[in-house]
Design a protein around this motif. Structure first.
Motif, PDB file in Angstrom:
ATOM      1  N   SER A 210      25.180   2.128  44.027  1.00 42.04           N
ATOM      2  CA  SER A 210      23.809   2.066  43.493  1.00 42.04           C
ATOM      3  C   SER A 210      23.356   0.612  43.390  1.00 42.04           C
ATOM      4  O   SER A 210      24.013  -0.211  42.746  1.00 42.04           O
ATOM      5  CB  SER A 210      23.755   2.712  42.110  1.00 42.04           C
ATOM      6  OG  SER A 210      22.521   2.425  41.477  1.00 42.04           O
TER       7      SER A 210
ATOM      8  N   GLN B 299      26.639   9.312  37.034  1.00 38.17           N
ATOM      9  CA  GLN B 299      25.222   8.927  36.963  1.00 38.17           C
ATOM     10  C   GLN B 299      25.107   7.403  37.039  1.00 38.17           C
ATOM     11  O   GLN B 299      25.674   6.682  36.202  1.00 38.17           O
ATOM     12  CB  GLN B 299      24.617   9.410  35.638  1.00 38.17           C
ATOM     13  CG  GLN B 299      24.524  10.915  35.498  1.00 38.17           C
ATOM     14  CD  GLN B 299      23.331  11.478  36.239  1.00 38.17           C
ATOM     15  OE1 GLN B 299      22.316  10.823  36.406  1.00 38.17           O
ATOM     16  NE2 GLN B 299      23.461  12.728  36.690  1.00 38.17           N
ATOM     17  N   ASP B 300      24.366   6.901  38.027  1.00 39.58           N
ATOM     18  CA  ASP B 300      24.245   5.441  38.133  1.00 39.58           C
ATOM     19  C   ASP B 300      23.501   4.838  36.945  1.00 39.58           C
ATOM     20  O   ASP B 300      23.706   3.678  36.584  1.00 39.58           O
ATOM     21  CB  ASP B 300      23.596   5.037  39.457  1.00 39.58           C
ATOM     22  CG  ASP B 300      22.175   5.549  39.609  1.00 39.58           C
ATOM     23  OD1 ASP B 300      21.715   6.284  38.724  1.00 39.58           O
ATOM     24  OD2 ASP B 300      21.525   5.210  40.618  1.00 39.58           O
ATOM     25  N   SER B 301      22.616   5.619  36.298  1.00 43.14           N
ATOM     26  CA  SER B 301      21.891   5.113  35.128  1.00 43.14           C
ATOM     27  C   SER B 301      22.844   4.849  33.965  1.00 43.14           C
ATOM     28  O   SER B 301      22.573   3.988  33.116  1.00 43.14           O
ATOM     29  CB  SER B 301      20.816   6.114  34.690  1.00 43.14           C
ATOM     30  OG  SER B 301      21.393   7.346  34.306  1.00 43.14           O
TER      31      SER B 301
ATOM     32  N   ARG C 218      23.999   7.453  28.344  1.00 43.33           N
ATOM     33  CA  ARG C 218      23.299   6.189  28.586  1.00 43.33           C
ATOM     34  C   ARG C 218      23.162   5.394  27.295  1.00 43.33           C
ATOM     35  O   ARG C 218      23.409   4.178  27.257  1.00 43.33           O
ATOM     36  CB  ARG C 218      21.904   6.460  29.152  1.00 43.33           C
ATOM     37  CG  ARG C 218      21.853   6.830  30.615  1.00 43.33           C
ATOM     38  CD  ARG C 218      20.430   6.789  31.097  1.00 43.33           C
ATOM     39  NE  ARG C 218      19.881   5.449  30.980  1.00 43.33           N
ATOM     40  CZ  ARG C 218      18.599   5.150  31.110  1.00 43.33           C
ATOM     41  NH1 ARG C 218      17.718   6.110  31.333  1.00 43.33           N
ATOM     42  NH2 ARG C 218      18.179   3.916  31.015  1.00 43.33           N
TER      43      ARG C 218
ATOM     44  N   ASN D  71      22.303  -5.130  37.930  1.00 42.48           N
ATOM     45  CA  ASN D  71      22.718  -5.451  36.571  1.00 42.48           C
ATOM     46  C   ASN D  71      23.940  -6.362  36.548  1.00 42.48           C
ATOM     47  O   ASN D  71      24.079  -7.207  35.674  1.00 42.48           O
ATOM     48  CB  ASN D  71      23.004  -4.161  35.787  1.00 42.48           C
ATOM     49  CG  ASN D  71      22.034  -3.975  34.641  1.00 42.48           C
ATOM     50  OD1 ASN D  71      20.973  -4.578  34.624  1.00 42.48           O
ATOM     51  ND2 ASN D  71      22.389  -3.143  33.684  1.00 42.48           N
TER      52      ASN D  71
ATOM     53  N   LEU E 290      25.063   1.561  35.150  1.00 44.04           N
ATOM     54  CA  LEU E 290      24.366   0.268  35.096  1.00 44.04           C
ATOM     55  C   LEU E 290      24.233  -0.236  33.662  1.00 44.04           C
ATOM     56  O   LEU E 290      24.202  -1.442  33.417  1.00 44.04           O
ATOM     57  CB  LEU E 290      23.010   0.350  35.785  1.00 44.04           C
ATOM     58  CG  LEU E 290      21.858   1.130  35.163  1.00 44.04           C
ATOM     59  CD1 LEU E 290      21.058   0.251  34.225  1.00 44.04           C
ATOM     60  CD2 LEU E 290      20.939   1.656  36.260  1.00 44.04           C
ATOM     61  N   LEU E 291      24.177   0.694  32.684  1.00 42.93           N
ATOM     62  CA  LEU E 291      24.135   0.253  31.290  1.00 42.93           C
ATOM     63  C   LEU E 291      25.526  -0.122  30.787  1.00 42.93           C
ATOM     64  O   LEU E 291      25.662  -0.980  29.905  1.00 42.93           O
ATOM     65  CB  LEU E 291      23.527   1.348  30.409  1.00 42.93           C
ATOM     66  CG  LEU E 291      22.018   1.552  30.605  1.00 42.93           C
ATOM     67  CD1 LEU E 291      21.529   2.765  29.831  1.00 42.93           C
ATOM     68  CD2 LEU E 291      21.242   0.319  30.175  1.00 42.93           C
TER      69      LEU E 291
ATOM     70  N   ARG F  61      20.962  -0.489  41.673  1.00 42.84           N
ATOM     71  CA  ARG F  61      20.608  -0.813  40.286  1.00 42.84           C
ATOM     72  C   ARG F  61      21.826  -1.327  39.515  1.00 42.84           C
ATOM     73  O   ARG F  61      21.711  -2.207  38.663  1.00 42.84           O
ATOM     74  CB  ARG F  61      20.021   0.416  39.596  1.00 42.84           C
ATOM     75  CG  ARG F  61      18.643   0.806  40.099  1.00 42.84           C
ATOM     76  CD  ARG F  61      18.116   2.031  39.373  1.00 42.84           C
ATOM     77  NE  ARG F  61      16.768   2.356  39.789  1.00 42.84           N
ATOM     78  CZ  ARG F  61      16.470   3.078  40.861  1.00 42.84           C
ATOM     79  NH1 ARG F  61      17.454   3.560  41.628  1.00 42.84           N
ATOM     80  NH2 ARG F  61      15.215   3.335  41.183  1.00 42.84           N
TER      81      ARG F  61
ATOM     82  N   MET G 276      21.421  11.308  29.132  1.00 43.31           N
ATOM     83  CA  MET G 276      20.659  10.401  28.274  1.00 43.31           C
ATOM     84  C   MET G 276      21.481   9.934  27.069  1.00 43.31           C
ATOM     85  O   MET G 276      21.349   8.799  26.618  1.00 43.31           O
ATOM     86  CB  MET G 276      19.375  11.072  27.773  1.00 43.31           C
ATOM     87  CG  MET G 276      18.269  11.108  28.807  1.00 43.31           C
ATOM     88  SD  MET G 276      18.518  12.419  30.018  1.00 43.31           S
ATOM     89  CE  MET G 276      17.867  13.820  29.133  1.00 43.31           C
TER      90      MET G 276
END
Length: 596
Positions: free
Chosen positions: A268, A229-231, A195, A274, A234-235, A270, A192
């Motif tokens: 990913s 982490q793909d999250s 991210r 993006n 993507l950011l 996602r 987190m």
């Protein structure tokens, strides 16, 4: 709260004569500790009132310390507090004392609820923007260091959002510390935090010079783009556009372009989504030549992606990307994908395409549009999904500018006539809203033959929104083609419906003929429209009668005084004696307007 404040103030003053200025903070504390959330929330939303009553000095010494200790409450109360404190600088004595607001906001920036933290960060940035440079180095930078080095991840997440405010105004030695601290956050053990660091990286980079970006930010960017982490990845994509704008073209090609090309094929969906969203910004930063040679292949792959969500994002950029290409390149690379997307299994993909594909016509020119895009337009106009049809209808003017009205009429009008009676009322509504523009392009004779009858049918539609739009449509058509045309082609047809058996349709006709009053000649108004409205005053349905009163009031400004006296007032006086209370009311309102 103001009433309670004044009452308590006067009561206390009367009882023991104590200083009235002691009570605002007491009332605030009482309400903040109340079990009723609504009272606590109300108190927080009135903090500015309390602060003005206390004065700047006591706000700093009493109110702000109390708020610093009040971060254990319901989320909605904390959210309101974070919002209020962002605009609190004037109440503590101005920017020189703005640092007093940092402790309560720091407490709010570490709570568990994301929405509260985000609002606290926004307020920290608002306050930070007003602080003098000395307060940045003495107060804001230490706050960032505390947030960024605590054990609980929420504070480290919040810290990422404040760097961009402090960095450009911090001394050089503190800037180095901030860059090093941000580097640690980008490599934090908690996803987190990484991210948040990835999300804020572009904004942080915008505060630096190109050399610092190349030396310190690009390595962080590259690390984040390789995160497991793909999250996070993507950011990190969202930093591509800002970085490409900040770096020179050579460095962008070296550092940013390979990552975008890699992301376009990320495992990913996602991340690929993006990339599709950000690709046009990157194309703008790199310029048309590099966009054509380096990014177009990646974009074509996204248009053909296996995931519908990615295709939706890519389809929405078709016109923007096409405008950066030559017509030949669009025909060779983009048009084949457009034809496939027009028949895509996902209605959302087709809808996204329909919202932009008409804008490609000016890029291709007339002959190529007719050959390649016109079949796509017709296919989408007949789509089973109403949103697809709506999106195509709303952009018809783009095609008309390219292929001309004659061809538009031959090829698209049959489809438009079919949509005019579509089973989905929103589609019919969209067609109505487009009719005045289409009318101006078709000309009066062609319009009257092809779409005139349909305009009258809409007045008797089962959906109120359609009937209301149809009445507005008639007035716009009268303005477009002139009073004589309206008198000959609209007024007679509307008047034939005034005796319709259904009172809702009669009411629509009443509104329609009144809407035409301002665009027709005085002769038509006096001899045709006004008598028709007055005749409706004898309708058996009260709703019609009180609408007659309202319509007559609207006509007052359009007629001569003698017409008011001889025709309108006698009708209104008759209605003012009606057995229905609503009819009486509106008639009397209209009569009052007559006298005025």
């Amino acid at each position: 709260m103001i009433g309670a404040f004044n009452q308590n103030l006067s009561n206390k003053a009367g009882e023991d004569g104590e200083d009235n200025s002691l009570y605002p903070i007491a009332i605030l504390i009482d309400e903040l500790k109340n079990e009723d959330v609504a009272l606590r929330l109300n108190s927080v939303k009135r903090l500015s009132t309390i602060a003005m009553a206390l004065g700047e000095d006591r706000t700093r010494k009493e109110l702000i310390p109390f708020l610093s200790e009040s971060n254990d409450d319901e989320d909605e109360v904390l959210l309101a507090m974070a919002d209020e404190l962002g605009s609190f600088v004037p109440y503590v004595g101005g920017p020189s004392y703005g640092h007093y607001l940092l402790p309560p906001l720091e407490g709010l920036a570490i709570v568990e609820e994301t929405v509260v933290r985000d609002r606290a960060v926004d307020s920290l940035n608002k306050v930070g923007a007003l602080l003098p440079d000395s307060s940045i180095s003495d107060h804001l930078v230490p706050l960032i260091k505390r947030l960024a080095t605590t054990d609980w991840f929420t504070s480290r997440v919040s810290a990422c959002g404040v760097f961009a405010t402090a960095y450009p105004r911090a001394p050089q030695h503190l800037r180095a510390d901030l860059r090093q601290l941000y580097s640690k956050l980008c490599r934090d053990d908690t996803p987190m935090v990484r991210r948040a660091a990835a999300f804020r990286l572009g904004k942080f980079a915008e505060t630096m010079d190109p050399d610092t970006i190349s030396k310190d930010i690009i390595p962080l960017f590259q690390d984040l783009t390789q995160d497991d982490q793909d999250s996070v990845r993507l950011l990190a994509v969202e930093a591509c556009g800002p970085l490409a704008r900040l770096l020179n073209k050579g460095e962008s090609v070296q550092h940013v372009l390979p990552i975008v090309q890699k992301f376009a094929q990320d495992k990913s969906w996602r991340v690929r989504y993006n990339v599709a969203q950000q690709l046009y910004q990157l194309c703008e930063a790199l310029g048309p030549e590099l966009a054509r040679s380096e990014l177009l292949p990646a974009y074509v792959k996204l248009l053909r992606d296996t995931e519908a969500e990615v295709r939706v994002a890519a389809a929405g950029k078709v016109s923007a990307i096409s405008k950066m290409l030559t017509s030949d390149r669009v025909i060779a690379s983009i048009v084949p994908c457009v034809k496939d997307l027009a028949a895509d299994s996902s209605q959302h993909v087709r809808s996204a395409l329909a919202s932009v594909v008409m804008e490609v016509a000016p890029v291709l020119g007339k002959s190529a549009t007719i050959e390649h895009l016109l079949p796509v337009f017709l296919s989408l106009l007949k789509d089973d999904f109403p949103d697809v049809r709506l999106n195509i209808i709303s952009k018809l003017d783009q095609v008309n500018q390219v292929i001309g009205i004659d061809l538009l009429a031959q090829s698209l009008l049959p489809a438009i006539e079919e949509l005019a009676e579509d089973k989905h009322w929103r589609v019919r509504l969209a067609i109505i809203e487009y009719i005045p523009l289409l009318a101006g392009q078709l000309g009066s004779e062609f319009f009257e033959a092809k779409l005139g009858p349909q305009c009258m049918k809409w007045l008797q539609d089962q959906v109120f929104s359609i009937r209301a739009a149809a009445t507005d449509n008639l007035a716009k058509l009268a303005q477009e083609f002139g009073a004589d045309w309206a008198q000959e082609h609209l007024v007679p047809q509307v008047l034939t419906m005034v005796n319709n058996q259904h009172y809702l349709y009669r009411m629509t006709v009443l509104v329609a003929i009144t809407s035409l009053a301002s665009v027709v000649s005085h002769e038509t108004l006096y001899q045709t429209i006004l008598p028709a409205v007055v005749s409706c005053a004898k309708d058996k349905v009260p709703n019609i009668r009180f609408n007659v009163a309202k319509m007559l009031q609207r006509l007052l400004s359009l007629v001569e005084p003698h017409v008011v006296e001889q025709t309108i007032k006698p009708c209104l006086q008759q209605l003012s004696e009606d057995s229905d209370m609503d009819v009486k009311y509106y008639a009397k309102v209209a009569l009052t307007a007559c006298e005025a």
